[in-house]
Design an enzyme around this catalytic site. Structure first.
Site, PDB file in Angstrom:
ATOM      1  N   ARG A   1      10.580  -7.787   6.300  1.00 27.04           N
ATOM      2  CA  ARG A   1      10.579  -6.343   6.081  1.00 27.04           C
ATOM      3  C   ARG A   1      11.523  -5.657   7.076  1.00 27.04           C
ATOM      4  NH1 ARG A   1       4.677  -3.801   5.317  1.00 27.04           N
ATOM      5  NH2 ARG A   1       4.347  -4.189   7.531  1.00 27.04           N
TER       6      ARG A   1
ATOM      7  N   LYS B   1       0.827  -1.219   0.000  1.00 32.19           N
ATOM      8  CA  LYS B   1       0.000   0.000   0.000  1.00 32.19           C
ATOM      9  C   LYS B   1       0.854   1.260   0.000  1.00 32.19           C
ATOM     10  CE  LYS B   1      -2.044  -0.514   3.979  1.00 32.19           C
ATOM     11  NZ  LYS B   1      -1.779  -1.774   4.664  1.00 32.19           N
TER      12      LYS B   1
ATOM     13  N   ARG C   1     -10.323   1.426   7.983  1.00 28.67           N
ATOM     14  CA  ARG C   1     -10.026   0.034   8.308  1.00 28.67           C
ATOM     15  C   ARG C   1     -11.195  -0.670   8.977  1.00 28.67           C
ATOM     16  NH1 ARG C   1      -3.968   0.584   8.408  1.00 28.67           N
ATOM     17  NH2 ARG C   1      -3.028  -1.319   9.077  1.00 28.67           N
TER      18      ARG C   1
ATOM     19  N   ARG D   1      10.183  -3.397  12.084  1.00 27.35           N
ATOM     20  CA  ARG D   1       9.082  -2.626  12.658  1.00 27.35           C
ATOM     21  C   ARG D   1       8.571  -3.346  13.895  1.00 27.35           C
ATOM     22  NH1 ARG D   1       4.683  -0.786   8.170  1.00 27.35           N
ATOM     23  NH2 ARG D   1       3.300  -1.588   9.783  1.00 27.35           N
TER      24      ARG D   1
ATOM     25  N   ARG E   1      -3.040  -8.664  13.166  1.00 30.03           N
ATOM     26  CA  ARG E   1      -3.419  -7.747  12.081  1.00 30.03           C
ATOM     27  C   ARG E   1      -4.168  -8.478  10.966  1.00 30.03           C
ATOM     28  NH1 ARG E   1       1.556  -4.516  10.253  1.00 30.03           N
ATOM     29  NH2 ARG E   1       2.675  -6.324  10.989  1.00 30.03           N
TER      30      ARG E   1
HETATM   31  P1  AMP Z   1       0.035   0.496   8.727  1.00 30.62           P
HETATM   32  O1  AMP Z   1       1.351   1.128   8.472  1.00 30.62           O
HETATM   33  O2  AMP Z   1      -1.059   1.024   7.836  1.00 30.62           O
HETATM   34  O3  AMP Z   1       0.108  -1.008   8.748  1.00 30.62           O
HETATM   35  O4  AMP Z   1      -0.399   0.936  10.219  1.00 30.62           O
HETATM   36  C1  AMP Z   1       0.385   0.598  11.345  1.00 30.62           C
HETATM   37  C2  AMP Z   1      -0.472   0.564  12.607  1.00 30.62           C
HETATM   38  O5  AMP Z   1      -1.053   1.861  12.834  1.00 30.62           O
HETATM   39  C3  AMP Z   1      -1.656  -0.383  12.559  1.00 30.62           C
HETATM   40  O6  AMP Z   1      -1.308  -1.716  12.884  1.00 30.62           O
HETATM   41  C4  AMP Z   1      -2.563   0.239  13.617  1.00 30.62           C
HETATM   42  O7  AMP Z   1      -2.113  -0.034  14.937  1.00 30.62           O
HETATM   43  C5  AMP Z   1      -2.371   1.729  13.361  1.00 30.62           C
HETATM   44  N1  AMP Z   1      -3.315   2.205  12.329  1.00 30.62           N
HETATM   45  C6  AMP Z   1      -3.025   2.689  11.091  1.00 30.62           C
HETATM   46  N2  AMP Z   1      -4.130   3.029  10.414  1.00 30.62           N
HETATM   47  C7  AMP Z   1      -5.161   2.752  11.253  1.00 30.62           C
HETATM   48  C8  AMP Z   1      -6.581   2.862  11.143  1.00 30.62           C
HETATM   49  N3  AMP Z   1      -7.150   3.338  10.024  1.00 30.62           N
HETATM   50  N4  AMP Z   1      -7.336   2.465  12.199  1.00 30.62           N
HETATM   51  C9  AMP Z   1      -6.776   2.003  13.323  1.00 30.62           C
HETATM   52  N5  AMP Z   1      -5.458   1.853  13.496  1.00 30.62           N
HETATM   53  C10 AMP Z   1      -4.647   2.226  12.482  1.00 30.62           C
END
Ligand code: AMP
Length: 219
Positions: A123, A14, A89, A156, A167
């Site tokens: 990663r 993404k 999400r 990460r 997740r």
């Molecule tokens: P990502 O980089 O998009 O995988 O986001 C990393 C982490 O940020 C996720 O595992 C959540 O803990 C938090 N996060 C990011 N976007 C959201 C969202 N739209 N709703 C809730 N938590 C989020």
């Protein structure tokens, strides 16, 4: 003005695809995960609030997420539009978003769970400049060091097997229904996320009827 959402399970690319699309179309790329990671890195109050939740692979509360998105979009630096990744999400976030912004398209990057596990667990990230690496497809030139700034690479905090399973579960239970909601509005474009980055980007351009993607030549 173009308004896109890019959705997909963790590791589906993404961030990479969103950035590529945004760069060439002069759109602003907004990653909610990056905003949270910046706050954690810089020890802000918000960072303290989300650090543990993120490390466990759980979702941050809707109120905070929505205020981050609202605040970011209120900056109005997106004259030509935006690509938002990692949001919405769940159903509540999708409703909040659709009330405020009319979307042109949702790009859905499809990747099977076994491929997600393979990608995510290899990663690596540069905590200094934010550059992403992958030990399978995109290795740094010098092991464990960032090609751009030389900083030591890290995993990460949420790329552990336990957090990844949490997740994946959330994605299937909460994020999939959002896709179904968008599908009913007929704005979803499914794209196979398995091929190399350039091919996926080319497929995104094609399905959105944008000018073809011409990959940069290697330096
Ligand atoms: P990502 O980089 O998009 O995988 O986001 C990393 C982490 O940020 C996720 O595992 C959540 O803990 C938090 N996060 C990011 N976007 C959201 C969202 N739209 N709703 C809730 N938590 C989020």
């Amino acid at each position: 003005m173009r308004k896109y959402v890019i959705m997909g399970v963790q590791g589906s690319g993404k961030g990479t695809q969103g950035q590529l699309l945004a760069r060439e179309l002069d759109l602003v790329h907004i990653s909610v995960g990056d905003i949270f990671r910046w706050n954690v890195r810089n020890h802000t109050k918000m960072g303290a609030q989300v650090k543990r939740i993120m490390a466990a692979g759980e979702l941050v509360g809707d109120d905070l997420v929505e205020s981050v998105v609202r605040h970011r979009l209120q900056q109005h630096d997106w004259n030509y539009g935006f690509v938002i990744d990692g949001f919405p999400r769940n159903g509540a976030q999708a409703e909040f978003f659709m009330e405020s912004y009319d979307l042109d398209a949702v790009i859905h990057l499809e990747l099977p769970d076994h491929e997600v596990r393979r990608r995510v667990l290899s990663r690596r990230l540069c905590p200094s400049c934010g550059m992403d690496y992958n030990l399978i497809a995109d290795r740094p030139e010098q092991e464990g060091r960032c090609d751009i700034c030389g900083h030591e690479l890290v995993t990460r905090a949420d790329d552990t097997p336990e957090a990844l399973e949490a997740r994946l579960r959330d994605y299937h239970e909460k994020t999939r229904p959002v896709l179904e909601l968008f599908q009913r509005k007929e704005v979803v474009h499914d794209v196979d996320a398995r091929p190399p980055v350039d091919e996926v980007q080319a497929a995104i351009r094609k399905t959105l009827a944008l000018p073809p993607y011409i990959p940069a030549l290697p330096a």
